[in-house]
Design an enzyme around this catalytic site. Structure first.
Site, short mmCIF file in Angstrom:
data_model
loop_
_atom_site.label_atom_id
_atom_site.label_comp_id
_atom_site.label_asym_id
_atom_site.label_seq_id
_atom_site.Cartn_x
_atom_site.Cartn_y
_atom_site.Cartn_z
N CYS A 60 7.30 28.18 -30.20
CA CYS A 60 7.21 27.07 -31.11
C CYS A 60 8.62 26.82 -31.44
CB CYS A 60 6.14 27.10 -32.10
SG CYS A 60 6.21 25.62 -32.94
N CYS B 20 9.28 27.30 -39.29
CA CYS B 20 8.23 27.92 -40.45
C CYS B 20 8.73 29.14 -40.81
CB CYS B 20 6.91 27.63 -40.33
SG CYS B 20 6.34 25.86 -39.51
N CYS C 172 6.35 32.19 -39.99
CA CYS C 172 5.44 32.28 -38.63
C CYS C 172 6.10 32.95 -37.43
CB CYS C 172 5.32 30.74 -38.28
SG CYS C 172 4.34 30.64 -36.60
N CYS D 96 -11.89 26.97 -34.10
CA CYS D 96 -10.60 26.16 -34.32
C CYS D 96 -9.51 26.57 -33.29
CB CYS D 96 -10.31 26.78 -36.09
SG CYS D 96 -8.84 25.64 -36.17
N CYS E 161 -12.63 22.39 -34.07
CA CYS E 161 -11.44 21.99 -35.09
C CYS E 161 -10.40 22.15 -34.22
CB CYS E 161 -11.74 23.02 -36.12
SG CYS E 161 -9.97 22.73 -37.38
N CYS F 128 -9.15 19.40 -42.69
CA CYS F 128 -8.98 20.71 -43.08
C CYS F 128 -7.33 20.80 -43.57
CB CYS F 128 -9.39 21.60 -42.13
SG CYS F 128 -9.04 23.26 -42.37
N ARG G 108 -11.74 27.91 -47.82
CA ARG G 108 -11.82 29.08 -46.72
C ARG G 108 -10.92 30.22 -46.93
NH1 ARG G 108 -11.13 26.05 -42.01
NH2 ARG G 108 -13.29 25.83 -42.33
S1 SF4 Z 1 3.49 27.56 -38.09
FE1 SF4 Z 1 4.19 28.40 -36.41
S2 SF4 Z 1 3.32 27.35 -34.72
FE2 SF4 Z 1 2.91 26.12 -36.30
S3 SF4 Z 1 4.70 24.60 -36.25
FE3 SF4 Z 1 5.27 26.30 -37.65
S4 SF4 Z 1 6.50 27.89 -36.26
FE4 SF4 Z 1 5.19 26.56 -35.00
#
Ligand code: SF4
Length: 365
Positions: A53, A57, A60, A97, A129, A189, A261
């Site tokens: 990705c 974040c 993540c 999901c 979802c 959600c 949840r």
């Molecule tokens: S949470 Fe992870 S997968 Fe989702 S946008 Fe952020 S870096 Fe990408």
């Protein structure tokens, strides 16, 4: 009492910090008025496209820049997804999901495949979802037409603390996507994560942002951070069960109709702790041994816990009727090939930058 959409941070903090027994009693009372306290909805989370990705974040492991140990994969096939959905259904799940590690949805063959996955699962009489990143109104309409039941798009934390977690998109983009979903009949959600180093004010701030949406999200996942090695948050201290219970109970009180949840972080919670969360108003869980990439209790363990607590899994389409599925050949929407300008604030988040540099150096060595 009618659902309120004007909660303030101060009011929410006051609820969050009540003596625990009073908080539990109040939350359980609200819960019983609006829901069957012995029914819990069970969702299965399926990572249909893992890793790689472009976002940053801080929590993540799927962000490409952090080079964690997760195994990435391209978009799953429709048949693979169908097989997984059938497995989830036989294990007691009412909802699948599907998560893809994308910044935003792009029109094209991959999105067309996701639409086919939605049609396939809806035809299995399961709620579907998706969590695919930012979404335009046209894309939301196309998902709705395929039979999507819910779209997940978490706010993660307060608007203020969001800037300490993610620099590649803005909080306002999240709200815009939720708004696009709201223009369809797909339910929303949206929730967040605690334990990322935020203050109680930020937890309350996130709940203000969610509860002042009108209508409020139909489901609100409350995650406890699972610190993953290689991510900027790898050293965060775990949240205590009391924080989780307080967060669940507060969410229940201010969003009485919502399904709350229990999501990431359940492996760190005892059964007694989870039971307290159910008492405080949690009425949905993610089942399956993985939550996208982090560990989660096994479904059979969950079913044993349900038996011990006298809980029943919620049947699909209990809260809202099953959406129709329109076949691709009969769709009234065209792919618009839009390239929306989602924001890229690009500010500096020290721990994200340090982690990225560290991982780069490690990869070179
Ligand atoms: S949470 Fe992870 S997968 Fe989702 S946008 Fe952020 S870096 Fe990408």
């Amino acid at each position: 009492m009618a659902t309120r959409h004007n909660w303030t941070k101060e009011e929410i903090l006051e609820i969050y910090n009540k003596p625990l027994m009073e908080l539990l009693y109040e939350a359980a009372t609200v819960h019983r008025k609006h829901h069957d306290p012995n029914t819990v909805q069970v969702s299965t989370l399926l990572s249909i496209k893992t890793g790689g990705c472009p976002e940053d974040c801080g929590y993540c492991p799927q962000a490409a820049r952090y080079h964690t140990d997760i195994e990435g994969n391209d978009l799953m096939s429709v048949n693979h997804v169908k097989a997984q959905a059938l497995r989830a259904k036989s294990a007691g799940s009412s909802r699948v999901c599907m998560g893809a590690a994308w910044r935003n949805v792009k029109d094209g063959p991959e999105f067309d495949n996701v639409l086919e996955m939605v049609r396939t699962i809806n035809k299995l009489d399961m709620e579907v979802c998706c969590t695919l990143g930012m979404l335009t109104e046209n894309q939301a309409q196309r998902l709705a037409e395929a039979g999507l039941y819910a779209y997940n798009h978490n706010l993660d934390t307060s608007e203020e603390y969001y800037k300490e977690v993610i620099s590649t998109r803005g909080f306002e983009d999240r709200l815009e996507t939720i708004d696009n979903v709201r223009k369809t009949n797909v339910t929303v959600c949206s929730g967040g994560i605690i334990g990322m180093g935020e203050k109680e004010e930020d937890r309350a701030g996130m709940l203000v942002a969610l509860s002042t949406l009108n209508p409020q999200p139909e489901s609100v996942p409350i995650n406890a951070l699972v610190p993953v090695e290689g991510t900027p948050m790898e050293e965060q201290a775990p949240v205590s069960i009391w924080e989780m219970v307080r967060m669940v109970a507060t969410t229940r009180i201010i969003m009485p109709e919502t399904q709350v949840r229990l999501s990431a972080g359940r492996t760190q919670m005892s059964r007694e702790g989870q039971a307290m969360c159910f008492f405080a108003g949690a009425n949905s869980i993610f089942a399956g041994d993985k939550l996208l990439t982090t560990p989660n209790p096994d479904v059979s363990e969950d079913m044993q816990m349900f038996k011990a607590l006298g809980l029943n899994p919620q049947k699909p389409f209990t809260k809202k009727s099953k959406p129709e599925t329109v076949e691709a050949s009969e769709s009234k929407y065209n792919s618009l090939g839009e390239k929306p300008k989602w924001s890229r604030p690009g500010h500096t988040i020290e721990r994200n930058v340090i982690t990225e540099e560290k991982q780069k150096a490690k990869a070179k060595a």
